[in-house]
Design an enzyme around this catalytic site. Sequence first.
Site, PDB file in Angstrom:
ATOM      1  N   HIS A 148      86.396  60.923  70.977  1.00 48.53           N
ATOM      2  CA  HIS A 148      86.445  61.916  71.950  1.00 48.53           C
ATOM      3  C   HIS A 148      87.606  61.847  72.755  1.00 48.53           C
ATOM      4  O   HIS A 148      88.061  62.846  72.764  1.00 48.53           O
ATOM      5  CB  HIS A 148      84.927  62.040  72.795  1.00 48.53           C
ATOM      6  CG  HIS A 148      85.027  62.820  73.795  1.00 48.53           C
ATOM      7  ND1 HIS A 148      84.351  64.151  73.776  1.00 48.53           N
ATOM      8  CD2 HIS A 148      85.711  62.978  74.972  1.00 48.53           C
ATOM      9  CE1 HIS A 148      84.388  64.813  74.862  1.00 48.53           C
ATOM     10  NE2 HIS A 148      85.079  64.051  75.540  1.00 48.53           N
ATOM     11  N   GLU A 149      87.889  60.908  73.065  1.00 43.17           N
ATOM     12  CA  GLU A 149      89.071  60.741  74.318  1.00 43.17           C
ATOM     13  C   GLU A 149      90.394  60.828  73.349  1.00 43.17           C
ATOM     14  O   GLU A 149      91.077  61.659  74.027  1.00 43.17           O
ATOM     15  CB  GLU A 149      89.155  59.427  74.763  1.00 43.17           C
ATOM     16  CG  GLU A 149      87.912  59.177  75.803  1.00 43.17           C
ATOM     17  CD  GLU A 149      87.742  60.052  76.885  1.00 43.17           C
ATOM     18  OE1 GLU A 149      89.003  60.640  77.271  1.00 43.17           O
ATOM     19  OE2 GLU A 149      86.852  60.356  77.415  1.00 43.17           O
ATOM     20  N   HIS A 164      91.309  64.654  73.457  1.00 46.64           N
ATOM     21  CA  HIS A 164      92.009  64.827  74.785  1.00 46.64           C
ATOM     22  C   HIS A 164      93.628  64.744  74.569  1.00 46.64           C
ATOM     23  O   HIS A 164      94.662  65.327  74.901  1.00 46.64           O
ATOM     24  CB  HIS A 164      91.423  64.326  75.835  1.00 46.64           C
ATOM     25  CG  HIS A 164      90.085  65.069  76.164  1.00 46.64           C
ATOM     26  ND1 HIS A 164      89.643  66.316  76.025  1.00 46.64           N
ATOM     27  CD2 HIS A 164      88.821  64.218  76.643  1.00 46.64           C
ATOM     28  CE1 HIS A 164      88.436  66.512  76.472  1.00 46.64           C
ATOM     29  NE2 HIS A 164      88.032  65.387  76.613  1.00 46.64           N
TER      30      HIS A 164
END
Length: 392
Positions: free
Chosen positions: A17-18, A21
């Site tokens: 998920h990170e 970003h």
Amino acid sequence: MSIILAILVLGLIITVHEFGHFIVAKIFKVPVREFSIGMGPRIVSKVINNTRYSLKAFPIGGSCALIGEDAAGSGDFSEAENVKIDENGLVDFDGVKFTKDELDQNNFAVISPVKKFLICLAGPFMNFLLAFLLAFILVSRIGFDMPIISSVSVDGAAATAEPVSLKSGDEIIELEMPGEKESVICYRDVMIFMQLNNAEITEKHYPLAITFKRNGDTIKTMVVPKYDETYNRAMIGISFGDLYQKPKGFVETCKFACKEFYFYIKTTVMSLRMLIRGKLGAKDVSGPVGTVAVMGSAISEASGISVEAILLTLIQMIVLISANLGVMNLLPIPALDGGRIVFAAIEMIMGKPINKDIEGLANTITMLLLLMFMIWIFGMDIYKLLTGTLIS
């Protein structure tokens, strides 16, 4: 060992998920102070291309520290820790250095709302992508549970349905009862619908409208489920035989993978809806401790079968949790990705930045509420773990 493996898997999902970003921030040249795998104190750390990459002690997640983004949404990069100005006039974030112009022009707080929107969306997108790719592997190995009836009990409710009785080969596409309606893409949908609504069906004798396909035609019929004392639940009187249908070729595998992925997205949304309506309570909610415990239990059971069973169990759990994390992060709540996406969308519509004090206050209050909620969930998990009710 199974618990350790479950913790590592949970950490992997958060790190993916990170990474979403991170990669989009890099594309837009937004300064990234640090990208971490794990949480807590650093074990190994190295600065590469002006970003610090760290492996941290606790494998329970990850982080992507963008300059100009913090919990309060202030965009003030000077609030980061270990910040100083070096002899060349560069702003030094613990070994990661930027010119003040770079920070003023490219930090997260001042970039265009479109870039903010895409950076925030990238995290959930990566969770969805991971879930889909692993769903592809899963269905290619075990197939997909199409809701196609294999047999109908001669004395069951389905055999006496009106105006048309169900029969072998029918594909169920929708279930409906007073107050509830559910589209069906797999056999699990039928099972979940009957389990969740068992009390109403049993106590109030609700009829069940079943829409199905037969020879290309869409037909709707009414069934009155019969209560079975042996299983203590209402039953339709149908079975699905060999549940999992193996895909034939790449195209059908993609089709089944989409259905598998959609099933987990739909069940996550359905669970949220049931929480809001009060049909699920505290006993039905789990946090990281509960998730790890359930994963560990599933892995332990699979370990008694084969290595492949362990891998497939892991894949199934990752698909579930990754899809869940993607949906939860898209909720329009300040401090979550969904909230930041909403702020970016408002900024695009208004053509000017939102008042930072308002955005910061909304993010701070929500972060505190989320923290309180997480502590409560953690406490509930520990209580259920100590009372033996965490895994039923």
